[in-house]
Design an enzyme around this catalytic site. Sequence first.
Site, PDB file in Angstrom:
ATOM      1  N   PHE A   1    -108.681 -27.212  62.302  1.00  0.00           N
ATOM      2  CA  PHE A   1    -109.459 -26.184  62.987  1.00  0.00           C
ATOM      3  C   PHE A   1    -109.567 -24.968  62.077  1.00  0.00           C
ATOM      4  O   PHE A   1    -108.555 -24.460  61.598  1.00  0.00           O
ATOM      5  CB  PHE A   1    -108.830 -25.775  64.325  1.00  0.00           C
ATOM      6  CG  PHE A   1    -109.697 -24.781  65.063  1.00  0.00           C
ATOM      7  CD1 PHE A   1    -110.812 -25.204  65.771  1.00  0.00           C
ATOM      8  CD2 PHE A   1    -109.440 -23.415  65.000  1.00  0.00           C
ATOM      9  CE1 PHE A   1    -111.648 -24.293  66.413  1.00  0.00           C
ATOM     10  CE2 PHE A   1    -110.265 -22.498  65.641  1.00  0.00           C
ATOM     11  CZ  PHE A   1    -111.369 -22.934  66.354  1.00  0.00           C
TER      12      PHE A   1
ATOM     13  N   ASP B   1    -105.175 -22.231  55.075  1.00  0.00           N
ATOM     14  CA  ASP B   1    -105.504 -21.544  56.320  1.00  0.00           C
ATOM     15  C   ASP B   1    -104.196 -21.304  57.074  1.00  0.00           C
ATOM     16  O   ASP B   1    -103.669 -22.201  57.731  1.00  0.00           O
ATOM     17  CB  ASP B   1    -106.480 -22.402  57.140  1.00  0.00           C
ATOM     18  CG  ASP B   1    -106.855 -21.741  58.469  1.00  0.00           C
ATOM     19  OD1 ASP B   1    -106.117 -20.826  58.910  1.00  0.00           O
ATOM     20  OD2 ASP B   1    -107.869 -22.151  59.074  1.00  0.00           O
TER      21      ASP B   1
ATOM     22  N   LYS C   1    -104.515 -14.146  63.516  1.00  0.00           N
ATOM     23  CA  LYS C   1    -103.769 -14.204  64.792  1.00  0.00           C
ATOM     24  C   LYS C   1    -102.586 -13.226  64.939  1.00  0.00           C
ATOM     25  O   LYS C   1    -102.729 -12.205  65.579  1.00  0.00           O
ATOM     26  CB  LYS C   1    -103.318 -15.640  65.063  1.00  0.00           C
ATOM     27  CG  LYS C   1    -104.502 -16.537  65.438  1.00  0.00           C
ATOM     28  CD  LYS C   1    -104.070 -17.804  66.115  1.00  0.00           C
ATOM     29  CE  LYS C   1    -105.232 -18.528  66.774  1.00  0.00           C
ATOM     30  NZ  LYS C   1    -106.000 -19.412  65.893  1.00  0.00           N
TER      31      LYS C   1
END
Length: 394
Positions: free
Chosen positions: A127, A217, A246
């Site tokens: 993702f 990532d 995040k």
Amino acid sequence: MTGLLPTYSRQPVSFTRGQGVWLWDEQGKQYFDALSGIAVCGLGHAHPEIAAAIADQAATLIHTSNLYGVPLQRELAEVLCSLSAMSGCFFCNSGAEANEAALKLARLHAHRKGIEQPKILVTEQSFHGRTLATLAATGNTKVQKGFEPLFPGFIRIPFGDPAAVKQALTQNTDIVAFLVEPIQGESGVREPDCGLAAYLNSIRSMCNDHDCLMMLDEIQTGNGRTGRYFAFQHSSILPDVVTTAKGLGNGFPIGAVLTRGRAADLFQPGAHGSTFGGTPLACRVALTTVRLLCAGAIENARIQGDRIRQELSARLKPLNVSISGLGMMIGVVLPHDATPLIATGREAGILFSVSSGNRIRLLPPLNLTPLETDLLIAKIGQLVECFLTQEHSL
Ligand SMILES: *Cc1c(COP(=O)(O)O)cnc(C)c1O
């Protein structure tokens, strides 16, 4: 009908207040938040030092734009570079934006090498975000459906498989970058089968051999989530590019791209930008978050996370449940579909998510106390036991 576009199928609950690991809904019911706003609030809700930093900076200076110097931005870049041993930093506002910047770096790297039709390696079940380029990089057709034609140039290989990387790089000399999560988050806390350090080591050496950017990532795995500041720090390698977001602002939006080595001098003035990226307010909050993470929360994530995995594993193994993850990024893998547990858990006052049908995802705050850790183990242990043994007796 007017109002919100229905992009989410939301659960029938709304929260009005939080404190540490706890949330309260509109009826005043209390919940243990084992999801932390999807790995965002690593220090828990309503942290007093974060709240004070926001209030103080809001009353001092919120935004000036990147046409001028932003001292707090320089300070945060220094802190992140020294924590990671990377050399350069660009700030944006979200994970997808950080990955967009990484993909732009890959294109610049390609053109410097004289490659006109560059390819970027990505993995299955990955993702990387919801923008047009990052959804194309994502290994999930549900995210892509309806948005074709997809941004071109991605080559997809199985996750956690060094042989597949080697084969791709040998077969295609136009591959300029490999974008990969050290541990896959959204697809349910999947670690490389060969082990995280072994996977990263072999990617590093193959990327060196093929002059290919190693782009990690770490939007979800970063900021202490796995028990080190970045997940790559469970190995001894350094990537060329790291993206994160995040947990960096504990709920305040901020993302970052870190570069070094062959990726360090690709962005030149005018090549990239963001109106909101790295405002004084965002950087002040992130500086406070990073300081608190490094002052004990990350070490705590390592210790309590190990305990959660060990105790859940011992308790649930007889029911064919396995445990994955690192630090406070924990997967509880059931032998079959576990989606009904989201509602059962919520009714019992505990919040988590379920990915890929059978993988419970726990992303609790990194600063859980030992007592809160006991409570989490007890609640999840009991929910899963009840769920699996009830079905047995049906
Ligand atoms: C959440 C996530 C993203 C996207 O971040 P947004 O802030 O939602 O754009 C990208 N990559 C990974 C690994 C993520 O977990």
